[in-house]
Design a protein around this motif. Sequence first.
Motif, PDB file in Angstrom:
ATOM      1  N   THR A   1      44.124  35.711  39.461  1.00 32.94           N
ATOM      2  CA  THR A   1      43.494  35.426  40.572  1.00 32.94           C
ATOM      3  C   THR A   1      42.292  35.751  40.599  1.00 32.94           C
ATOM      4  O   THR A   1      41.067  35.093  41.342  1.00 32.94           O
ATOM      5  N   PHE A   2      41.689  36.992  40.275  1.00 34.54           N
ATOM      6  CA  PHE A   2      40.251  37.301  40.213  1.00 34.54           C
ATOM      7  C   PHE A   2      39.533  36.379  39.205  1.00 34.54           C
ATOM      8  O   PHE A   2      38.297  35.855  40.222  1.00 34.54           O
ATOM      9  N   ILE A   3      40.124  35.763  38.089  1.00 36.47           N
ATOM     10  CA  ILE A   3      39.114  34.878  37.327  1.00 36.47           C
ATOM     11  C   ILE A   3      39.153  33.430  38.147  1.00 36.47           C
ATOM     12  O   ILE A   3      38.041  32.847  38.438  1.00 36.47           O
ATOM     13  N   LEU A   4      40.202  33.017  38.995  1.00 33.45           N
ATOM     14  CA  LEU A   4      40.285  31.773  39.771  1.00 33.45           C
ATOM     15  C   LEU A   4      39.304  32.082  41.035  1.00 33.45           C
ATOM     16  O   LEU A   4      38.588  31.039  41.263  1.00 33.45           O
ATOM     17  N   GLY A   5      39.077  32.967  41.207  1.00 33.57           N
ATOM     18  CA  GLY A   5      38.280  33.550  42.414  1.00 33.57           C
ATOM     19  C   GLY A   5      36.630  33.126  42.031  1.00 33.57           C
ATOM     20  O   GLY A   5      36.021  32.557  42.781  1.00 33.57           O
ATOM     21  N   LEU A   6      36.455  33.822  40.891  1.00 33.76           N
ATOM     22  CA  LEU A   6      35.240  33.749  40.282  1.00 33.76           C
ATOM     23  C   LEU A   6      34.863  32.231  40.008  1.00 33.76           C
ATOM     24  O   LEU A   6      33.902  31.424  40.200  1.00 33.76           O
ATOM     25  N   ALA A   7      35.964  31.384  39.637  1.00 36.99           N
ATOM     26  CA  ALA A   7      35.793  30.161  39.194  1.00 36.99           C
ATOM     27  C   ALA A   7      35.395  29.211  40.501  1.00 36.99           C
ATOM     28  O   ALA A   7      34.577  28.408  40.359  1.00 36.99           O
TER      29      ALA A   7
END
Lengths: 255, 109
Positions: A122-128
């Motif tokens: 979720t964290f990575i997708l938010g950054l993406a």
Amino acid sequence: MSDTTITANRAATETESAHHPAHPSFQRHHFESVSQQFDATNFAMWLFLLTEIMFFGGLFTSYLIMRNWYYPAFVEGSHHLSIFWGTTNTAVLITSSFTMAMSVYSAQMKQKGKLVMYLVLTFILGLAFLCIKGIEWHGEWVDHHVPGLRFSDADFLNPKLDADVYKEYHDAPLSPEMAQNTEEYFFLYFAMTGMHALHMIVGIGLLGFIIFRARQGAYTSGHVTFVENFGLYWHFVDVIWIFLYPLLYLISRHT
Amino acid sequence: MQLEQPRPDETPGEHIHIVSPKVYGTIFVALLFLTAATCGISYVDLGVFNAVVAMAIACTKMTLVVLFFMHIKYSNKLTKLTVASGIFLFLSLIGMIMSDYISRAWGRW
């Protein structure tokens, strides 16, 4: 938050009697039970989200009114956004909502490894999402479409200047007065996507904290309230984007 | 007195409905499908209905997220009422503001 264990609390109960009934460490002792704590904080979270609806509602209403007033300017302004990046970002955000929902499930199932994995995803997708938004904002900066800082209505007085957009939409030149109003469109575009991105940044910050605590096992011992309520916030931000996407990118393709 | 105390072994899982990954997965696929649909339909010229269809799909997606990802389908009546009142208030405010704007003789829009 007290780090005492349930057993310690049980032992404490015997000495402190009814004044301090036994409860798990994550239950604040002004609540009767974990389920009451869950219901109360869940209700509070929803009340907060209602204030957020009103907050974004003001922006959506401005957009509705301005779009009706300056319709040609809003249509041609919208033609300069990238539907490819907008759609990609919608998919990224929906995927992050799915991984967030799975985080809540993993917390409920007390699976620490999966919880951390889904939270990190979720964290990575938010950054993406933010990176893609950054690519788009950079494009608007290059094209002189940033109101107040770097804005020119040349693209709207002479649509042929932007060959790619002209090839797709064959926009007619706007009158000088109407061309100025494209700045209104881009102002609302930046205000709405910017406020949405700010919510994403806050969410990603909180996620970092939650991942840190989840690795310590804080949410896999029966304490799902915090993950669940953060999930509500994350999904709410997703819902805002679900409306921004058609309003800003899609509905002005045909006039 | 003893009976009123919460059981120390009580866990939230006992009263919260746990939504299965299957449901989450189905909703996820439905949301992606609706995203593709709204994007595809925007390339078809439907006149004023382009905006209507786009907003209808957005509302459907919102409903799916709120009901399943945000667990409103499984929540208690107080929470359901809270969400409904929020949406109702928002629509009322928008409705009143728009009725004001469209009924003034300001012209030119």
